[in-house]
Write an enzyme that holds these catalytic residues in place. Sequence first.
Site, PDB file in Angstrom:
ATOM      1  N   GLU A  57     -15.344  42.281  32.556  1.00 47.62           N
ATOM      2  CA  GLU A  57     -14.890  41.353  31.530  1.00 47.62           C
ATOM      3  C   GLU A  57     -15.007  41.928  30.116  1.00 47.62           C
ATOM      4  O   GLU A  57     -15.677  41.361  29.261  1.00 47.62           O
ATOM      5  CB  GLU A  57     -15.706  40.053  31.622  1.00 47.62           C
ATOM      6  CG  GLU A  57     -15.523  39.357  32.954  1.00 47.62           C
ATOM      7  CD  GLU A  57     -16.353  38.089  33.084  1.00 47.62           C
ATOM      8  OE1 GLU A  57     -15.888  37.150  33.724  1.00 47.62           O
ATOM      9  OE2 GLU A  57     -17.484  38.048  32.543  1.00 47.62           O
ATOM     10  N   ASP A  61     -26.991  40.948  28.012  1.00 42.32           N
ATOM     11  CA  ASP A  61     -25.697  40.242  27.958  1.00 42.32           C
ATOM     12  C   ASP A  61     -25.480  39.702  26.555  1.00 42.32           C
ATOM     13  O   ASP A  61     -26.310  39.901  25.665  1.00 42.32           O
ATOM     14  CB  ASP A  61     -25.638  39.124  29.016  1.00 42.32           C
ATOM     15  CG  ASP A  61     -24.219  38.935  29.523  1.00 42.32           C
ATOM     16  OD1 ASP A  61     -23.326  38.642  28.707  1.00 42.32           O
ATOM     17  OD2 ASP A  61     -23.983  39.102  30.739  1.00 42.32           O
ATOM     18  N   HIS A  82     -20.022  42.183  27.135  1.00 39.13           N
ATOM     19  CA  HIS A  82     -21.299  41.479  27.330  1.00 39.13           C
ATOM     20  C   HIS A  82     -22.419  42.111  26.501  1.00 39.13           C
ATOM     21  O   HIS A  82     -23.543  42.272  26.962  1.00 39.13           O
ATOM     22  CB  HIS A  82     -21.683  41.484  28.818  1.00 39.13           C
ATOM     23  CG  HIS A  82     -20.762  40.633  29.648  1.00 39.13           C
ATOM     24  ND1 HIS A  82     -20.908  39.280  29.784  1.00 39.13           N
ATOM     25  CD2 HIS A  82     -19.645  40.960  30.362  1.00 39.13           C
ATOM     26  CE1 HIS A  82     -19.936  38.793  30.562  1.00 39.13           C
ATOM     27  NE2 HIS A  82     -19.152  39.793  30.926  1.00 39.13           N
TER      28      HIS A  82
HETATM   29  C1  TNX Z   1     -18.357  36.358  35.610  1.00 37.05           C
HETATM   30  S1  TNX Z   1     -19.049  38.212  37.781  1.00 37.05           S
HETATM   31  C2  TNX Z   1     -19.273  37.281  35.144  1.00 37.05           C
HETATM   32  C3  TNX Z   1     -20.555  36.803  34.599  1.00 37.05           C
HETATM   33  C4  TNX Z   1     -20.647  35.302  34.612  1.00 37.05           C
HETATM   34  C5  TNX Z   1     -20.074  34.776  35.905  1.00 37.05           C
HETATM   35  C6  TNX Z   1     -20.210  33.291  36.070  1.00 37.05           C
HETATM   36  C7  TNX Z   1     -19.128  39.159  36.563  1.00 37.05           C
HETATM   37  C8  TNX Z   1     -19.154  40.558  36.821  1.00 37.05           C
HETATM   38  N1  TNX Z   1     -19.131  38.624  35.325  1.00 37.05           N
HETATM   39  O1  TNX Z   1     -20.751  37.318  33.307  1.00 37.05           O
HETATM   40  O2  TNX Z   1     -21.985  34.950  34.469  1.00 37.05           O
HETATM   41  O3  TNX Z   1     -18.715  35.110  35.971  1.00 37.05           O
HETATM   42  O4  TNX Z   1     -19.937  32.912  37.391  1.00 37.05           O
END
Ligand code: TNX
Length: 528
Positions: A319, A190, A253
């Site tokens: 994301e 990440d 990430h």
């Molecule tokens: C979203 S859920 C993310 C993570 C974070 C999390 C915190 C997802 C696929 N991505 O990178 O840690 O929210 O709740």
Amino acid sequence: MNRIKATLLLVLLTSTLSVIAQDVFIIPEPNQLQYEEGKYQWNRPLKVLCEAAEFENEQKELKTFCDSTALANEKSTTSNVGIIKLTKDLSIKNAEGYELEITPRSISLKAATAQGMFYAVQTLKQIIQSSLYQHSSALPCLRIKDQPRFSYRGLMLDPARHFLPIEDLKKYVEVMAGYKYNKLHLHLTDDQGWRLEIKKYPKLTTIGSRRDGMNGDKTPRNGFYTQEEMKDFVQFAAERHVEVIPEFDLPGHSVAAIASYPELKLSCADTVTKVRNHEGVSKDILCVGNDTVFTFIDDVIKEMSSIFPSKMFHIGGDEAPLDAWKNCAPCQALKKEHHLTTDQELFAYFFKRVNQSLTKYQKEPLFWYELDVPEYLENSTIFLWRMGSAAKVLAAAKKNNYEVICSPGEYAYFDYPQWKDGLPNVDWMGVITLQKVYQFDPAYTFNKKQQKKYIRGVEAPVWGESVKDLFRAFYMTYPRALALAEVGWTEMPQRNWDTFKSKLDMQFNTLLHKGVNYRPPVELYGGL
Ligand code: TNX
């Protein structure tokens, strides 16, 4: 006055009675359980017999467990030996299924596979624990025929955000396997850390696994897993029938990787200079217009594939803001070259290329599903995770034949607090109570046939931004993982919140014995 006393007595009696009527406190609840007449007296020497060599591990586990309980050590005449028999039975069709029978004379466990036998053993251990918990030296006679509702029952740990030593991963697996979880998803890469040794790219760990704190906390918590350590862990988990599924999160990430190799120019701009030391979503993502990125990805997937035998490979996809691609000449040129009109199509193209590597190493992709991605690969398994997205994700699954693993933010995010109990750093998150997890039915609106086809199972991610060590990981996981274990294993007609609640005290006792730090659900005892 007397009347009040009598009512109180009645209330007391009925609540005690409900405990007595429930002789065994098994979680997850078996799908068929029938009590029979009689008791099996268990304070006598025990023999665990097994003819099938493949159940050797399960036999050993049961023997060690029996030897370690106080009752088994009581002196008794040899003619009174109790027998527990483990038998291979190929008529049990589900590879995870088992049968368990307790009669006054013997205990019999049957399964077609070692995994099924492992689950029979977990059930028997909980039956014996139930008896010890009630200070009884007898087990109730009964028959159980059991098999899971879903084949994927997982938890996810995030050592990328806060490193968890391999010994802690082992402890975590040991506990979850006891509740018939069979998948551990490891989020290994990440923005805030790269945690797996990759021999071709040593700086991923010499640089990428180190950072100066997190969210203002200056304690670094650096660390990574060597390949040897990870192989040993995968084997350890396999012996407990837990499959370890790695994640290499792409193309977002990725700051830890980008910061480790500035000379490879893995991102579109040269703005990344260090591993991210706070949470949130970064706009620095991998550059689709740079071919070196795909060579890098292929090399990493190759090494990861040799460590994790699982066919399933989580490749992220969550994301990833595409702003950087919009302002990057090579990315836009590539888009033109392939006659793509939107950056989302370029995103789909990115994963088509990544999938060539996965196919080369015989892996199938798992994705965090994003609603704005026009299409995923045909062989994709998708995670339902964003709050409020269920209807759309299930419609997409139906339309494109994807299988779904349910990790919905409403029910299964175990980094979210279980109550407003003042934990630091979780203010923006919703509360997910134990009862809320229990209420989850992963079928949503699907009928039985559709469920079978599209829903592979459930998984709870324990995201790690605020989960600094195993102590906290356990606190976030339990007791909610007990509820999710039933969500994944037990058919709806056999699930009942009141019954589930009545089993908790005994299970908490077991968790305490194992040194597991769980959150007592004080709200259920009228404590809040
Ligand atoms: C979203 S859920 C993310 C993570 C974070 C999390 C915190 C997802 C696929 N991505 O990178 O840690 O929210 O709740």
